[in-house]
Design an enzyme around this catalytic site. Structure first.
Site, mmCIF file in Angstrom:
data_model
loop_
_atom_site.group_PDB
_atom_site.id
_atom_site.type_symbol
_atom_site.label_atom_id
_atom_site.label_comp_id
_atom_site.label_asym_id
_atom_site.label_seq_id
_atom_site.Cartn_x
_atom_site.Cartn_y
_atom_site.Cartn_z
ATOM 1 C CE1 TYR A 162 0.650 -0.546 1.713
ATOM 2 C CE2 TYR A 162 -1.717 -0.870 1.615
ATOM 3 C CZ TYR A 162 -0.609 -0.073 1.402
ATOM 4 O OH TYR A 162 -0.762 1.181 0.895
ATOM 5 C CD1 TRP A 190 -2.584 3.317 4.212
ATOM 6 C CD2 TRP A 190 -2.952 5.361 5.073
ATOM 7 N NE1 TRP A 190 -2.254 4.239 3.243
ATOM 8 C CE2 TRP A 190 -2.489 5.498 3.739
ATOM 9 C CE3 TRP A 190 -3.257 6.503 5.789
ATOM 10 C CZ2 TRP A 190 -2.305 6.745 3.146
ATOM 11 C CZ3 TRP A 190 -3.087 7.739 5.182
ATOM 12 C CH2 TRP A 190 -2.609 7.861 3.883
HETATM 13 N N1 LIG Z 1 -10.699 -1.144 -5.441
HETATM 14 C C1 LIG Z 1 -9.732 -0.463 -4.833
HETATM 15 N N2 LIG Z 1 -9.094 -1.020 -3.785
HETATM 16 C C2 LIG Z 1 -8.116 -0.332 -3.152
HETATM 17 C C3 LIG Z 1 -7.762 0.964 -3.575
HETATM 18 C C4 LIG Z 1 -8.455 1.528 -4.689
HETATM 19 O O1 LIG Z 1 -8.180 2.653 -5.120
HETATM 20 N N3 LIG Z 1 -9.447 0.785 -5.282
HETATM 21 N N4 LIG Z 1 -6.781 1.641 -2.921
HETATM 22 C C5 LIG Z 1 -5.778 0.842 -2.229
HETATM 23 C C6 LIG Z 1 -4.957 1.673 -1.371
HETATM 24 S S1 LIG Z 1 -4.114 2.925 -2.173
HETATM 25 C C7 LIG Z 1 -4.797 1.455 -0.042
HETATM 26 S S2 LIG Z 1 -3.658 2.408 0.804
HETATM 27 C C8 LIG Z 1 -5.504 0.391 0.655
HETATM 28 C C9 LIG Z 1 -5.928 0.766 2.075
HETATM 29 O O2 LIG Z 1 -6.182 -0.371 2.803
HETATM 30 P P1 LIG Z 1 -5.849 -0.504 4.363
HETATM 31 O O3 LIG Z 1 -4.695 0.366 4.732
HETATM 32 O O4 LIG Z 1 -5.765 -1.925 4.711
HETATM 33 O O5 LIG Z 1 -7.159 0.114 4.969
HETATM 34 P P2 LIG Z 1 -7.485 0.628 6.410
HETATM 35 O O6 LIG Z 1 -8.954 0.609 6.522
HETATM 36 O O7 LIG Z 1 -6.796 1.934 6.652
HETATM 37 O O8 LIG Z 1 -6.867 -0.504 7.333
HETATM 38 C C10 LIG Z 1 -6.225 -0.241 8.535
HETATM 39 C C11 LIG Z 1 -6.664 -1.258 9.557
HETATM 40 O O9 LIG Z 1 -5.842 -1.097 10.718
HETATM 41 C C12 LIG Z 1 -6.661 -1.095 11.875
HETATM 42 N N5 LIG Z 1 -5.934 -0.305 12.903
HETATM 43 C C13 LIG Z 1 -5.993 1.019 13.150
HETATM 44 N N6 LIG Z 1 -5.165 1.343 14.166
HETATM 45 C C14 LIG Z 1 -4.578 0.196 14.569
HETATM 46 C C15 LIG Z 1 -3.606 -0.106 15.588
HETATM 47 O O10 LIG Z 1 -3.124 0.746 16.312
HETATM 48 N N7 LIG Z 1 -3.237 -1.415 15.704
HETATM 49 C C16 LIG Z 1 -3.747 -2.405 14.913
HETATM 50 N N8 LIG Z 1 -3.320 -3.642 15.116
HETATM 51 N N9 LIG Z 1 -4.670 -2.135 13.955
HETATM 52 C C17 LIG Z 1 -5.058 -0.854 13.778
HETATM 53 C C18 LIG Z 1 -7.955 -0.464 11.423
HETATM 54 O O11 LIG Z 1 -9.022 -0.800 12.285
HETATM 55 C C19 LIG Z 1 -8.101 -1.057 10.012
HETATM 56 O O12 LIG Z 1 -8.793 -2.265 10.035
HETATM 57 O O13 LIG Z 1 -6.655 0.014 -0.108
HETATM 58 C C20 LIG Z 1 -6.320 -0.343 -1.444
HETATM 59 N N10 LIG Z 1 -7.494 -0.914 -2.095
HETATM 60 N N1 LIG Z 2 -10.833 10.987 2.136
HETATM 61 C C1 LIG Z 2 -9.865 10.109 1.826
HETATM 62 N N2 LIG Z 2 -8.721 10.525 1.248
HETATM 63 C C2 LIG Z 2 -7.739 9.638 0.913
HETATM 64 C C3 LIG Z 2 -7.879 8.261 1.195
HETATM 65 C C4 LIG Z 2 -9.114 7.824 1.791
HETATM 66 O O1 LIG Z 2 -9.329 6.623 2.047
HETATM 67 N N3 LIG Z 2 -10.067 8.772 2.077
HETATM 68 N N4 LIG Z 2 -6.857 7.384 0.889
HETATM 69 C C5 LIG Z 2 -5.518 7.924 0.668
HETATM 70 C C6 LIG Z 2 -4.678 6.967 -0.061
HETATM 71 S S1 LIG Z 2 -4.154 5.571 0.763
HETATM 72 C C7 LIG Z 2 -4.283 7.139 -1.341
HETATM 73 S S2 LIG Z 2 -3.253 6.004 -2.076
HETATM 74 C C8 LIG Z 2 -4.709 8.314 -2.113
HETATM 75 C C9 LIG Z 2 -5.121 7.902 -3.530
HETATM 76 O O2 LIG Z 2 -5.121 8.987 -4.355
HETATM 77 P P1 LIG Z 2 -5.612 8.826 -5.865
HETATM 78 O O3 LIG Z 2 -5.147 7.559 -6.420
HETATM 79 O O4 LIG Z 2 -5.260 10.066 -6.588
HETATM 80 O O5 LIG Z 2 -7.194 8.849 -5.607
HETATM 81 P P2 LIG Z 2 -8.453 7.969 -6.056
HETATM 82 O O6 LIG Z 2 -9.577 8.525 -5.241
HETATM 83 O O7 LIG Z 2 -8.186 6.532 -5.978
HETATM 84 O O8 LIG Z 2 -8.644 8.338 -7.566
HETATM 85 C C10 LIG Z 2 -8.819 9.681 -7.994
HETATM 86 C C11 LIG Z 2 -9.683 9.716 -9.229
HETATM 87 O O9 LIG Z 2 -9.019 9.113 -10.330
HETATM 88 C C12 LIG Z 2 -10.018 8.888 -11.327
HETATM 89 N N5 LIG Z 2 -9.586 7.800 -12.191
HETATM 90 C C13 LIG Z 2 -9.728 6.467 -12.017
HETATM 91 N N6 LIG Z 2 -9.218 5.793 -13.073
HETATM 92 C C14 LIG Z 2 -8.739 6.726 -13.924
HETATM 93 C C15 LIG Z 2 -8.092 6.676 -15.198
HETATM 94 O O10 LIG Z 2 -7.826 5.618 -15.770
HETATM 95 N N7 LIG Z 2 -7.753 7.860 -15.764
HETATM 96 C C16 LIG Z 2 -8.003 9.061 -15.175
HETATM 97 N N8 LIG Z 2 -7.615 10.159 -15.799
HETATM 98 N N9 LIG Z 2 -8.619 9.134 -13.987
HETATM 99 C C17 LIG Z 2 -8.969 7.995 -13.359
HETATM 100 C C18 LIG Z 2 -11.297 8.554 -10.581
HETATM 101 O O11 LIG Z 2 -12.374 9.307 -11.120
HETATM 102 C C19 LIG Z 2 -10.960 8.921 -9.136
HETATM 103 O O12 LIG Z 2 -11.985 9.657 -8.508
HETATM 104 O O13 LIG Z 2 -5.817 8.935 -1.473
HETATM 105 C C20 LIG Z 2 -5.559 9.232 -0.110
HETATM 106 N N10 LIG Z 2 -6.615 10.112 0.345
HETATM 107 MO MO LIG Z 3 -3.038 4.234 -0.594
#
Ligand SMILES: Nc1nc2c(c(=O)[nH]1)N[C@H]1C(S)=C(S)[C@@H](COP(=O)(O)OP(=O)(O)OC[C@H]3O[C@@H](n4cnc5c(=O)[nH]c(N)nc54)[C@H](O)[C@@H]3O)O[C@H]1N2
Ligand SMILES: Nc1nc2c(c(=O)[nH]1)N[C@H]1C(S)=C(S)[C@@H](COP(=O)(O)OP(=O)(O)OC[C@H]3O[C@@H](n4cnc5c(=O)[nH]c(N)nc54)[C@H](O)[C@@H]3O)O[C@H]1N2
Ligand SMILES: [Mo]
Length: 753
Positions: A117, A119
């Site tokens: 998994y 991005w």
């Molecule tokens: N506590 C907490 N944890 C969370 C979340 C949260 O809300 N709270 N959100 C979750 C969510 S929604 C997400 S999507 C995840 C995100 O987690 P990830 O998608 O794992 O985060 P990234 O840092 O985007 O990881 C991408 C990796 O791919 C590498 N990469 C970039 N380009 C390439 C390429 O071309 N080839 C290869 N081989 N590697 C490459 C980058 O250097 C990086 O290390 O985190 C989750 N974790």
């Molecule tokens: N700049 C930037 N943008 C991103 C990303 C990034 O890494 N950087 N990641 C992308 C990815 S992979 C994803 S999945 C999306 C995630 O998109 P979301 O899940 O919508 O975003 P988050 O920033 O995880 O959370 C938004 C807000 O939800 C609130 N929140 C947390 N828990 C609760 C709850 O129980 N109730 C309510 N009402 N609010 C709560 C927190 O205050 C938080 O700031 O964002 C995307 N956009």
């Molecule tokens: Mo995500």
């Protein structure tokens, strides 16, 4: 001459795209020296500013590297504490191919985990996940993963309610921003609509325009209410109803109670378009459990005042109301409940399918949600067929590694975890994204071998046995396009590969060749031939739709084009079609209607996700706070970057690390904490260092530490970078969704002298 043939010594500027949008890149010789905003973007993101320093950072993986303990003795326990031996490509590929071959021949392909998994980077051909999956399929398959960390829980529950795959609901079936601007009077945003999040979108978002839509909403007098723990989750000018994290289902139930008690429920809508309200109503009114879900009942749970709840319910019933729900709400224990309940509340209001009414998911979570676009067939690398049918819900990785053969529940199915001997990861960083990282560090010792393709020495690369240095998207040519964007890019190879990095495609081609699968994997094509091949398929689908897409070489010369694919006027949502003709456009649920009560979910018999939405208190929330862990930790996405990407360069900036934690003045004062102080966040799972920012933009009792910092070493008592996943809880949302439940976390915060 094409852009790619220009001599490299000269200083030149070209455009590329990324998950955070298009930007200009200046190169001098072999180096990226600067970036600038793309001229077509009204609200460009600052994220690309870190690109030059990150691409040339000392933490790039320079050469293929194998961990000494694994190389010499196949030792697993030193993963993460060991040194690496650099080897020439051929030798490292030989060793990796022989090991993958050994595992598949000894244990079968069921022993290979390729869920991988993450991005990775934008660009359609060099998409690391597609590449790793195609490679593993070419050698007999792998254990896959279902869903995402973003929306895994919603992907399981919402099809039971609306009958469409959740991602389809998100992408082309919701009201557009324009429809909302023209029709909505009241916008009720659970978890806000966040400009910082809308900066990014999978594969790119070229025009950032969330702010300008909110300006239009405010100008027309739309009432926009942000419900959640943080004021800044919605743009300036929105009202803020600060509530406790994890309590939204209770608040939604109380809003529903007021509708029902005051005769505001649209029973005609429920009767025509939904099933099961009569099974839900006794619970709502307290007839089945003796607890009417009144505002007075909900108030101590969620922290909103009863009269505020009543007034909001009346307003929602008397005006065109759109309920929006951030994805964060389902990244929590029982995350199924606020999601399902938001649909039931919207059904009771009777506005589902009316323009600017009903319920929407993930507006602002990523840019591009709320655009109405003509969809063309994608530029998509075929991943082939996976002969291994086994998969896990994506966030159950640590459980899987530790519990081979142990059965677990998921969405009505009970299956044993596979026995994984080899993990192959490309394009993701589990040691940033997974919960309870100190625990994952232990679970990670179970497989015999871990192989990672990575540009940087991330915490995951450091915990691999074999690390192949991958190029970044600036070091190879690609096509950039997504369903949510009207721009199409040729992403030029801006610089040659850094160090000895190779494209994921070439790494996998090298392995496949050694495993007699070379022809199956490459089909005899070079990267450039693949680009042309995939692109021709896209052009043909454009032609079918009457949209002229330039020839490959023409796009190369032009760098980017804007395609006429924005729908004007916006298309009606699928729920509008259902409303107009509920038989002809019946939903794909068992009843053909919106399921307030689901016989299917009920038949699973899960106490943690019964047949209709309910309030279930989480294990960790302010209702279970103790002296050891009195504060609720939310861990949102970082505003200054995408996850852990470009972290190498960002962490170098003065005062950038540890990461900042937001806390309320009345939580900070008694602890002797002021803005700028170094603090420690801790609970039974671990401790991290962070820098305090004291502000009343956050609700009392809640602290917010964004994700994205790298993870240190489990042997250090306190993580130096500030990764919240040292503290978060690694349990599935419920037996149904099994999504990640990061937001269900309590901590204490203490000053660090
Ligand atoms: N506590 C907490 N944890 C969370 C979340 C949260 O809300 N709270 N959100 C979750 C969510 S929604 C997400 S999507 C995840 C995100 O987690 P990830 O998608 O794992 O985060 P990234 O840092 O985007 O990881 C991408 C990796 O791919 C590498 N990469 C970039 N380009 C390439 C390429 O071309 N080839 C290869 N081989 N590697 C490459 C980058 O250097 C990086 O290390 O985190 C989750 N974790
Ligand atoms: N700049 C930037 N943008 C991103 C990303 C990034 O890494 N950087 N990641 C992308 C990815 S992979 C994803 S999945 C999306 C995630 O998109 P979301 O899940 O919508 O975003 P988050 O920033 O995880 O959370 C938004 C807000 O939800 C609130 N929140 C947390 N828990 C609760 C709850 O129980 N109730 C309510 N009402 N609010 C709560 C927190 O205050 C938080 O700031 O964002 C995307 N956009
Ligand atoms: Mo995500």
């Amino acid at each position: 001459m094409t852009a790619n043939d220009i001599p490299r010594a000269a200083r030149q500027t070209r455009v590329t795209t990324s998950h955070w949008g298009a930007f200009e890149v200046t190169t001098e010789g072999d180096r990226i020296t600067g970036t600038a905003p793309f001229t077509g973007d009204p609200e460009p993101s600052d994220i690309p500013q870190a690109v030059p320093a990150a691409v040339h950072h000392s933490s790039r993986v320079a050469r293929p590297s194998i961990r000494r303990g694994w190389l010499e003795r196949r030792d697993r326990s030193s993963r993460g504490h060991d040194e690496f031996v650099e080897l020439p490509w051929d030798e490292a590929l030989d060793i990796a191919a022989a090991e993958i071959d050994r595992i598949r021949k000894t244990h079968g392909n069921e022993a290979i985990f390729g869920g991988s998994y993450g991005w990775s980077s934008a660009g359609r051909f060099h998409h690391a996940q597609s590449q790793v999956h195609r490679f593993l399929n070419s050698i007999g398959g792998y254990v896959a993963s279902f869903g995402s960390y973003s929306t895994g829980c919603a992907q399981a529950i919402m099809p039971h309610v609306f009958g469409v795959p959740f991602l389809r609901y998100l992408y082309n079936s919701q009201d557009s921003w324009q429809t909302i601007a023209e029709n909505t009077d009241t916008l009720v945003m659970f978890g806000g609509i966040n400009r910082k999040n809308a900066q990014v979108s999978m594969g790119g978002i070229t025009r950032h325009d969330t702010q300008s839509w909110f300006e239009r909403f405010h100008d027309k007098g739309m009432r926009c209410v942000n419900i959640g723990p943080q004021r800044r989750d919605a743009p300036e000018g929105c009202e803020w109803l600060p509530v406790r994290p994890g309590s939204d289902a209770a608040l939604m139930l109380a809003l529903a109670f007021v509708l029902e008690q005051e005769g505001l429920t649209d029973h005609a809508f429920l009767a025509r378009y939904s099933v099961g309200f009569e099974r839900f109503r006794p619970y709502l009114m307290g007839e089945s459990d003796g607890l009417p879900k009144t505002p007075e009942w909900a108030s101590p749970i969620c922290g909103a005042d009863p009269e505020t709840i009543r007034a909001l319910a009346r307003r929602m019933a008397s005006t065109r109301t759109l309920i929006t729900v951030a994805w964060s709400l389902q990244r929590a224990e029982h995350g199924e409940q606020p999601y399902w309940m938001s649909a039931v509340l919207a059904a009771m209001l009777g506005q589902i399918g009316l323009p600017g009414g009903g319920v929407g998911y993930g507006y602002g979570a990523i840019g591009g949600i709320g655009k109405s676009m003509k969809s063309l067939r994608g530029v998509t690398l075929d991943q082939g067929q996976n002969p291994v049918g086994t998969f896990i819900p994506v966030a159950r990785i640590a459980d899987m590694l530790e519990n081979p053969g142990v059965p677990y529940d998921f969405n009505g199915r009970r299956a044993p975890y596979p026995d994984i001997r080899l993990v192959y990861w490309a394009g993701g960083n589990p040691f940033h994204h997974h919960q309870d990282l100190n625990h994952l560090h232990e679970a990670w010792k179970c497989p015999e071998t871990v192989i990672v393709n990575e540009p940087w020495w991330t915490a995951t690369a450091k915990r691999a046995d074999i690390v192949f240095p991958a190029t970044t998207s600036y070091e190879r040519e690609d096509i950039g396009r997504t369903d949510l964007d009207e721009y199409l890019f040729n992403m030029p190879a801006l610089i040659p590969p850094v160090g000895e990095a190779r494209d994921d495609y070439d790494i996998f081609a090298g392995l496949a060749e050694r495993m007699d699968a070379g022809a199956r994997f490459t089909e005899g094509r070079s990267s450039e031939e693949w680009l042309r091949h995939l692109y021709e398929g896209y052009r043909a689908s454009g032609a079918e739709a009457g949209i002229e897409v330039p020839e490959f070489d023409d796009l190369r010369a032009r760098n980017w084009v804007k395609l006429p694919i924005v729908q004007e006027p916006p298309l009606p949502s699928f729920l509008a079609r259902f409303r107009a003709d509920p038989e002809g456009h019946a939903l794909n649920t068992p009843s053909g209607r919106i399921e307030v009560f689901s016989e299917t979910v009920d038949s699973f018999g899960y106490a943690d996700c019964p047949g209709h939405p309910v309030w279930l208190p989480p294990t960790e929330w302010l209702g279970t706070a103790s002296a050891q862990t009195p504060l609720h930790l939310v861990s949102p996405q970082p505003g200054d970057k995408l996850h852990s990407q470009l972290e190498a360069a960002l962490a170098d900036q003065p005062d950038a690390r540890p990461e900042r934690v937001l806390m309320h003045p009345e939580d900070a004062r008694p602890r002797g904490i002021a803005s700028g102080d170094l603090v420690m966040l801790r609970n039974a799972r671990g401790a991290v260092r962070a820098r305090a920012v004291v502000s009343d933009d956050i609700r009392l009792g809640v602290v917010a530490l964004p994700t994205g910092a790298w993870y240190g070493d489990a042997s250090e008592n306190i993580d130096p970078h500030g990764n919240p996943n040292v503290l978060t809880r690694d349990k599935g949302t419920s037996s149904l969704g099994q999504g990640c439940s990061a937001h269900t976390t309590l901590v204490e915060v203490a000053p660090l002298g």
